[in-house]
Design a protein around this motif. Structure first.
Motif, PDB file in Angstrom:
ATOM      1  N   ILE A  25       0.868  -1.180   0.000  1.00  8.99           N
ATOM      2  CA  ILE A  25       0.000   0.000   0.000  1.00  8.99           C
ATOM      3  C   ILE A  25       0.903   1.227   0.000  1.00  8.99           C
ATOM      4  N   SER A  27       1.213   5.538  -1.470  1.00  6.95           N
ATOM      5  CA  SER A  27       0.483   6.712  -1.961  1.00  6.95           C
ATOM      6  C   SER A  27       1.154   7.207  -3.234  1.00  6.95           C
ATOM      7  N   THR A  88      -3.206   4.704  -2.555  1.00  4.16           N
ATOM      8  CA  THR A  88      -4.193   5.221  -1.587  1.00  4.16           C
ATOM      9  C   THR A  88      -4.493   6.697  -1.777  1.00  4.16           C
ATOM     10  N   SER A  95      -6.989   3.639   2.111  1.00  4.74           N
ATOM     11  CA  SER A  95      -6.040   2.672   2.667  1.00  4.74           C
ATOM     12  C   SER A  95      -6.777   1.494   3.279  1.00  4.74           C
ATOM     13  N   GLU A 129       1.555   0.978   5.249  1.00  4.34           N
ATOM     14  CA  GLU A 129       1.734   2.272   4.614  1.00  4.34           C
ATOM     15  C   GLU A 129       3.002   2.973   5.157  1.00  4.34           C
ATOM     16  N   PRO A 134      -2.600   6.203   8.521  1.00  8.33           N
ATOM     17  CA  PRO A 134      -3.140   5.116   7.682  1.00  8.33           C
ATOM     18  C   PRO A 134      -2.743   3.735   8.189  1.00  8.33           C
TER      19      PRO A 134
END
Length: 835
Positions: A25, A27, A88, A95, A129, A134
């Motif tokens: 995960i 961003s 995310t 998330s 993350e 998150p």
């Protein structure tokens, strides 16, 4: 049970099949476009914006580790690792959603499935993350499924709580240690008055709370502590800037993520807020992009904690060798490539909008971009270690040797238990293991921002922090020259109040923190010999504070000595009185057969002169350092000699009265008070005083005493009375005899005689009584050695009074008026006058 999908499928941005799938995960976008929901139809998916090139670096680091493991013959031989990576967009909600997708599976079905809903999760572990908030949300959701979540950059100490986040692990130390290390760093440089700015999220709030707690224990005060988030309205950030402007502290502790600091830095540059010493966390202190944004040199000289530098061979080349056309996530990587080279792929945009056309084979080696910056290699290494931790756990579960047992049914809980227990070394020799909280060892480098001549910031390692060492050795700074705010070489000063020097103590200012205080000089007799003392210590009784009040010095011993002027004068007066008495005795002895000497009872006169000599000499015992013998001698000698003296005077007075009575017709009283009776009376009166003195010396004698209370800065050496009853008994007996003698002399003052001795005795006793009556209040009120001087003066004054009043008139007649020193003049003339 029939499984039906209730929501739209979540598709990974990057994926690749394998025998075992790892989830991730990241961003890839840092924010999303605002939208207005009508609530009349299903909301559209979020439109992600603002590409985050760091996330692409993180993804490449994970791909590098997976590819290296897949090509290894020692680790998981015959087993291929696949991956599914989700974007995310910086949203905690997304998330959670993609974490559930990784856990539940995401197959697209056109009809309800008849398959069981209790099948295993599609991934065996999740990487990410990279932020604390998150991670907390994801760990809460997947915790019940026991799917390991390994974060490379989430540092909030709250994530160490295994009751809330049982499946969370990380390859970066907890802020539990970083916050304490920051406080120790601030304390090391003597900064006790600081400001604090934090991200308004779990990372900033929890980290600053721990820092504040530790800072208070170390005596550090926060002038202000403010929080903000990058999406806050401009007026909130403006309020923070105003607080900084109004503050008196020169050090700012920034517990911020790099995204939040970038927003704040943009605002600070508009106000030219330079000259502040920034102390930072690993969230931004080694971030080269933040340094490049600092065009106004606001952060120059910043110091803070960083993840230790790391090197993973071949990783840099792998990251820079990315080719979007060869990637499994074609769409996301083409978007990334177009932003990287400011171009458009032809098949995606035929019009091209005056932009160059992307080929997908552009050379990254000469490109100056954040993606080509490898300063975040420590985080890449954390991702690398996380993937290898899962691989080593799988290696043990599958019983791999030359081959692995692919028939073993993998269970996330089993993987989680093995990941917690792994302990291995990377190819670079770095040890990897987790403690009971799922945290790695806490080690940090201390980084100092040192600007170079070409304007580039050099991140210089100036020290280390190792939480595994004893408390006094955890923080170590190297002997390197540090650069401070505004390129100063001097350590900045940030205190609410200057240090209190020795000789003073701290007194808190009302209504202000404990770091704000006034320095009050210690009182007399008290000292403080350390800086910033909170109390003054009273000196021992024999010592006194010096003028600076920083040391106790031995008190000066005060007593009436022969060397000082007053002692010398009193000694001279005593010796003069002694000599004068000796001269009078010589005169009387020389003229002992003359009428005036014989008429005045020469035997008592010589005894009186002898006692006066002792009176003058006994005053010398009061001068000099008191000792045990001198204390006992001075009072007893004084009492006995004065009684002897008064007894002689009393005897002379009684002789005068009895002689007058004997001269009357028919009186034979003289035979009752002849020379023998006179001697016995003197002896008897004196023996009574001797007995009193013996009782005094036996029961409670005088003794040398150090008086600390009379004069504060001196020790008065004096003779304590021992028994006050004994002392006043001696004085009282002398006073009684003196009063009786004065009364008799007063009654005999007008008896007919040319040289009536009673007149001189009356006058002498009047002086004697006056001296000793005034002596008592003067003695009581005189301090220190002056009380001794008063007593000596009283002895000398009364002795001189007796000597002068009784003997000087007779010496005058003997030496200067010898014609009057005749029996006829003594008896006849006086008798005729009476008749």
């Amino acid at each position: 049970m029939v499984c039906r999908r209730r929501a739209d499928p979540e598709n990974p941005q990057l994926s690749k099949d394998g025998d075992i799938i790892l989830g991730a995960i990241f961003s890839f976008h840092s924010s999303w476009r605002d939208r207005q929901d009508t609530y009349t139809q299903k909301p559209m998916p979020l439109e992600c914006i603002s590409l985050n090139f760091r996330a692409f670096q993180f993804a490449q680091a994970m791909l590098f580790a997976i590819e290296e493991i897949n090509n290894s013959t020692d680790l998981l031989p015959g087993i291929s690792l696949g991956y599914k990576m989700y974007d995310t967009c910086g949203s905690t909600a997304i998330s959670v959603r993609v974490a559930l997708a990784l856990a539940n599976g995401n197959e697209v079905v056109s009809a309800p499935s008849e398959a069981s809903c209790t099948r295993n999760s599609q991934v065996q572990a999740i990487m990410g993350e990279t932020a604390s908030s998150p991670c907390m949300a994801v760990a809460t959701v997947i915790g019940p499924f026991h799917i390991p979540e390994i974060s490379p950059f989430a540092t909030c100490a709250c994530l160490s709580d295994k009751t809330k986040y049982p499946s969370f692990l990380r390859t970066i130390p907890s802020d539990y240690y970083q916050s304490r290390a920051l406080a120790q760093l601030v304390k090391h440089f003597g900064w006790t008055w600081v400001g604090a700015i934090r991200s308004n999220d779990d990372y900033g709030n929890n980290g600053m709370a721990t820092f504040t707690e530790t800072a208070q224990q170390l005596g550090i005060c926060l002038e202000y502590s403010v929080s903000f988030f990058r999406t806050d309205p401009p007026n909130k950030i403006q309020n923070i800037i105003e607080i900084i402007k109004l503050s008196t502290s020169k050090v700012i502790v920034a517990f911020l993520s790099f995204l939040d600091l970038d927003v704040l830095l943009y605002k600070l540059s508009h106000h030219n807020l330079t000259g502040y010493q920034w102390v930072g966390t690993e969230g931004w202190i080694f971030d080269s992009q933040t340094a490049k944004m600092d065009k106004q040199h606001i952060l120059d000289g910043a110091i803070g904690l960083s993840i230790p530098k790391a090197h993973v061979s071949s990783m840099r080349e792998f990251i820079l060798n990315v080719k979007p056309l060869n990637s499994f996530g074609y769409i996301i990587f083409t978007e990334f490539w177009e932003a990287l080279f400011d171009c458009k792929f032809k098949q995606l945009n035929s019009s091209r909008d005056n932009q160059s056309e992307c080929t997908g084979h552009e050379d990254l080696s000469g490109l100056q971009h954040s993606f080509t910056d490898m300063s975040l290699m420590p985080i890449f290494n954390n991702i690398y270690k996380g993937v290898y931790a899962v691989a080593h756990a799988l290696h043990r579960i599958l019983g791999c040797n030359e081959t692995c047992n692919d028939m073993v049914q993998l269970d996330p809980f089993m993987i989680l238990q093995h990941v917690r227990k792994i302990h291995f070394k990377t190819k670079e020799g770095e040890e990897v293991y987790f403690n009971e909280n799922g945290d790695p060892p806490a080690k940090y480098e201390i980084i100092n921002w040192q600007p170079t001549e070409n304007g580039v910031v050099d991140f210089v390692t100036v020290g280390l922090y190792d939480a595994s060492l004893p408390a006094d050795k955890q923080l170590s700074l190297q002997n390197k020259s540090l650069v401070w705010a505004q390129n100063s070489k001097q350590v900045p000063v940030s205190v609410c109040s200057e240090k209190c020097p020795p000789g003073t103590r701290k007194v808190l200012q009302k209504g202000k923190p404990v770091c704000c205080y006034d320095c009050i000089r210690c009182a007399e007799g008290e000292i403080s010999n350390t800086t910033d003392s909170i109390t003054c210590v009273r000196c021992q009784p024999e010592f006194w504070s010096n003028d600076r009040r920083d040391a106790c010095v031995k008190k000066e011993a005060e007593f009436l000595s022969f060397e000082e002027i007053m002692g010398a004068l009193l000694t001279a007066a005593s010796l003069f009185g002694t000599c004068m008495t000796a001269v009078v005795a010589f005169i009387f002895f020389r003229y002992r057969k003359t009428p005036i000497v014989r008429a005045n009872n020469s035997e008592l006169s010589f005894l009186l002169l002898f006692s006066l000599t002792l009176c003058f000499l006994c005053s010398l015992t009061f001068i000099g350092r008191p000792s045990e013998w001198s204390c006992m001698l001075r009072h007893t000698a004084f009492g006995i000699t004065f009684v002897l003296c008064i007894s002689c005077v009393l005897g002379k007075t009684m002789v005068v009265l009895i002689a007058f009575k004997a001269s009357l017709p028919g009186s034979n009283v003289m035979k009752w008070f002849g020379p023998t009776q006179q001697r016995l009376s003197v002896l008897a009166f004196t023996l009574i005083q001797v007995v009193i003195c013996i009782l005094w010396l036996t029961i409670s004698p005088p003794f040398p005493f150090k008086n600390f209370k009379e004069i504060k800065d001196k020790i008065i050496l004096e003779c304590a009375l021992g028994s006050t009853v004994g002392f006043w008994a001696v004085l009282g007996y002398i006073g009684l005899l003196a009063s009786f003698c004065f009364i008799l002399a007063f009654l005999a003052r007008k008896l007919p005689d040319n040289f009536n001795e009673a007149k001189f005795i009356t006058f002498s006793m009047l002086i004697f009584c006056a001296v000793w009556i005034t002596f008592i209040p003067a003695y009581v009120s005189s301090p220190g050695k002056f009380s001794v001087a008063v007593e000596i003066f009283a002895i000398l004054a009364s002795s001189f009074g007796l000597l002068i009043c009784i003997f000087i008139p007779k010496c005058y007649i003997i030496l200067l008026r010898p014609e009057k020193n005749t029996k006829k003049n003594m008896m006849g003339k006086g008798a005729s006058k009476t008749i």
